[in-house]
Design a protein around this motif. Structure first.
Motif, short mmCIF file in Angstrom:
data_model
loop_
_atom_site.label_atom_id
_atom_site.label_comp_id
_atom_site.label_asym_id
_atom_site.label_seq_id
_atom_site.Cartn_x
_atom_site.Cartn_y
_atom_site.Cartn_z
N LYS A 92 5.23 -27.60 -15.49
CA LYS A 92 4.76 -26.27 -15.91
C LYS A 92 4.79 -25.22 -14.80
CE LYS A 92 1.75 -27.97 -19.61
NZ LYS A 92 0.37 -27.93 -20.20
N ARG A 93 4.61 -25.64 -13.56
CA ARG A 93 4.59 -24.73 -12.42
C ARG A 93 3.73 -23.49 -12.69
NH1 ARG A 93 10.66 -25.15 -9.70
NH2 ARG A 93 10.70 -27.43 -9.69
N PRO A 94 2.45 -23.69 -12.97
CA PRO A 94 1.57 -22.57 -13.36
C PRO A 94 1.06 -21.76 -12.18
CG PRO A 94 0.32 -24.60 -13.33
CD PRO A 94 1.72 -24.97 -12.94
N VAL A 95 1.97 -21.09 -11.47
CA VAL A 95 1.57 -20.33 -10.28
C VAL A 95 1.77 -18.83 -10.52
CG1 VAL A 95 1.97 -22.18 -8.63
CG2 VAL A 95 3.85 -20.67 -9.24
N HIS A 96 0.79 -18.05 -10.08
CA HIS A 96 0.85 -16.59 -10.20
C HIS A 96 0.26 -15.99 -8.94
CE1 HIS A 96 1.82 -17.10 -14.46
NE2 HIS A 96 0.81 -17.94 -14.53
N SER A 97 0.91 -15.01 -8.37
CA SER A 97 0.41 -14.39 -7.14
C SER A 97 -0.73 -13.43 -7.45
CB SER A 97 1.53 -13.66 -6.43
OG SER A 97 2.07 -12.64 -7.25
N LEU A 98 -1.56 -13.18 -6.44
CA LEU A 98 -2.63 -12.19 -6.58
C LEU A 98 -2.02 -10.79 -6.65
CD1 LEU A 98 -4.46 -14.61 -5.83
CD2 LEU A 98 -5.83 -13.01 -4.50
N PRO A 99 -2.66 -9.89 -7.38
CA PRO A 99 -2.14 -8.52 -7.50
C PRO A 99 -1.98 -7.85 -6.13
CG PRO A 99 -3.87 -8.91 -9.11
CD PRO A 99 -3.85 -10.10 -8.20
N GLY A 100 -0.86 -7.18 -5.94
CA GLY A 100 -0.61 -6.44 -4.71
C GLY A 100 -0.15 -7.27 -3.54
N LEU A 101 -0.04 -8.60 -3.72
CA LEU A 101 0.30 -9.47 -2.59
C LEU A 101 1.67 -9.15 -2.01
CD1 LEU A 101 -0.14 -11.96 -0.78
CD2 LEU A 101 0.89 -13.33 -2.61
N HIS A 102 2.68 -9.03 -2.87
CA HIS A 102 4.05 -8.84 -2.38
C HIS A 102 4.20 -7.55 -1.58
CE1 HIS A 102 6.13 -12.18 -4.54
NE2 HIS A 102 5.05 -12.09 -5.31
N ARG A 103 3.55 -6.50 -2.03
CA ARG A 103 3.59 -5.23 -1.29
C ARG A 103 3.00 -5.41 0.10
NH1 ARG A 103 -0.44 -2.72 1.16
NH2 ARG A 103 -1.74 -3.23 -0.64
N PHE A 104 1.86 -6.11 0.18
CA PHE A 104 1.21 -6.30 1.47
C PHE A 104 2.07 -7.18 2.39
CE2 PHE A 104 -1.92 -8.54 4.23
CZ PHE A 104 -2.33 -7.42 4.96
N LEU A 105 2.64 -8.26 1.86
CA LEU A 105 3.49 -9.12 2.67
C LEU A 105 4.72 -8.36 3.16
CD1 LEU A 105 3.38 -12.47 0.63
CD2 LEU A 105 2.07 -11.87 2.68
N ASP A 106 5.28 -7.53 2.31
CA ASP A 106 6.43 -6.72 2.73
C ASP A 106 6.06 -5.79 3.89
OD1 ASP A 106 8.30 -7.76 0.93
OD2 ASP A 106 7.81 -6.29 -0.64
N GLU A 107 4.88 -5.20 3.81
CA GLU A 107 4.43 -4.32 4.89
C GLU A 107 4.29 -5.09 6.20
OE1 GLU A 107 0.93 -2.08 4.13
OE2 GLU A 107 1.80 -0.91 2.49
N CYS A 108 3.72 -6.30 6.10
CA CYS A 108 3.52 -7.12 7.30
C CYS A 108 4.86 -7.45 7.94
CB CYS A 108 2.78 -8.41 6.95
SG CYS A 108 1.07 -8.18 6.43
N VAL A 109 5.81 -7.88 7.13
CA VAL A 109 7.13 -8.25 7.65
C VAL A 109 7.84 -7.04 8.22
CG1 VAL A 109 9.41 -9.11 7.01
CG2 VAL A 109 7.36 -10.25 6.14
N SER A 110 7.77 -5.91 7.55
CA SER A 110 8.41 -4.69 8.04
C SER A 110 7.83 -4.25 9.39
CB SER A 110 8.24 -3.55 7.02
OG SER A 110 8.92 -3.84 5.82
N ALA A 111 6.55 -4.54 9.59
CA ALA A 111 5.89 -4.19 10.85
C ALA A 111 6.10 -5.24 11.93
CB ALA A 111 4.39 -3.99 10.61
#
Length: 262
Positions: free
Chosen positions: A125-144
């Protein structure tokens, strides 16, 4: 240098460490499904042996909250399912089997089989869902240019798999599971190992997690800031759930990264 901007101030950080379950991915979607399968199989097999664990006792075994239909709808952020290792959870269930009359060996074998079935269900089933806004924050971290790592009470191989399912493994330089250290949360070992591998000092690091075990781990390691994340709106409840957090946010929308110098 980059700064982590929070509702309560700015922190110059050299790295950010994340708990996994309840911090990167929604806890109930994954572990609620797994816990339901594990408990259902365990109680069913116990009944087949003429043994029974009262239904009202089931939530207390792993620290889960159930609805009238028996489905797991929430969890105790400071309970065994949220903070314990897999070995802890298997020991809890094995102890219940032993209390009901099974030998310790029989009980461990039963729990092992139940765990295998629950793991197969997750694979399907792979029932995984990310927390809201996570990808945006991770992108900011990586960009920095901020190195990121995961420090989880889960086993490393399982954590790697869940991050792959979620499509976010590439954001993290290191994944540290409890099997890689002598002592898991709330002890500092995972933070210390992550910082060693990232070549940063804990004092220049932020930790984000959803349990007080995460906060105590962070404090024991001497990190710069321990951030609790939870969607709970009850201020009194938050104080009880995360008393050792330096600050608490309800979503990643409250966090951002700003590059202050190169």
């Amino acid at each position: 240098m980059s700064e982590l901007i929070t509702p309560q101030g700015r922190y110059a950080v050299a790295a950010i460490l994340f708990d996994k379950d309840g911090t990167l991915l929604q806890f109930v979607s994954l572990w609620g499904s797994w816990g339901e399968c594990l408990l259902e199989r365990f109680t069913k097999d116990m009944k087949q042996r003429g043994l029974q664990i009262p239904e009202e006792q089931l939530p207390a075994l792993m620290g889960t909250i159930h609805n009238a239909q028996g489905s797991i709808t929430d969890y105790d952020r400071n309970g065994p399912l949220a903070m314990g290792t897999m070995r802890d959870l298997y020991a809890i269930l094995s102890w219940q089997g032993y209390l009901q009359g099974l030998s310790w060996a029989e009980s461990m074998e039963l729990v092992h089989q139940c765990r295998l079935e629950a793991d197969v269900m997750l694979e399907e089933k792979r029932p995984v869902h990310s927390l809201p806004g996570l990808h945006r924050f991770l992108d900011e971290c990586v960009s920095a240019g901020i190195p990121l790592a995961v420090v989880t009470a889960d086993e490393t191989d399982a954590a790697e798999k869940h991050l792959q399912w979620l499509g976010i493994r590439h954001y993290f330089s290191e994944v540290i599971g409890t099997d890689l250290v002598d002592q898991g949360k709330p002890f500092p070992d995972m933070v210390q190992l992550a910082c060693e591998r990232l070549a940063v000092e804990p004092a220049h690091t932020a930790v984000i997690g959803d349990t007080n075990g995460d906060m105590r781990m962070a404090k024991a390691a001497g990190v710069q800031v321990a951030i609790g994340i939870t969607e709970n709106e009850d201020t009194i409840a938050l104080t009880h759930i995360l008393p050792d957090a330096d600050l608490i946010v309800r979503s990643y929308a409250e966090l951002s990264i700003e590059v202050t110098s190169l």
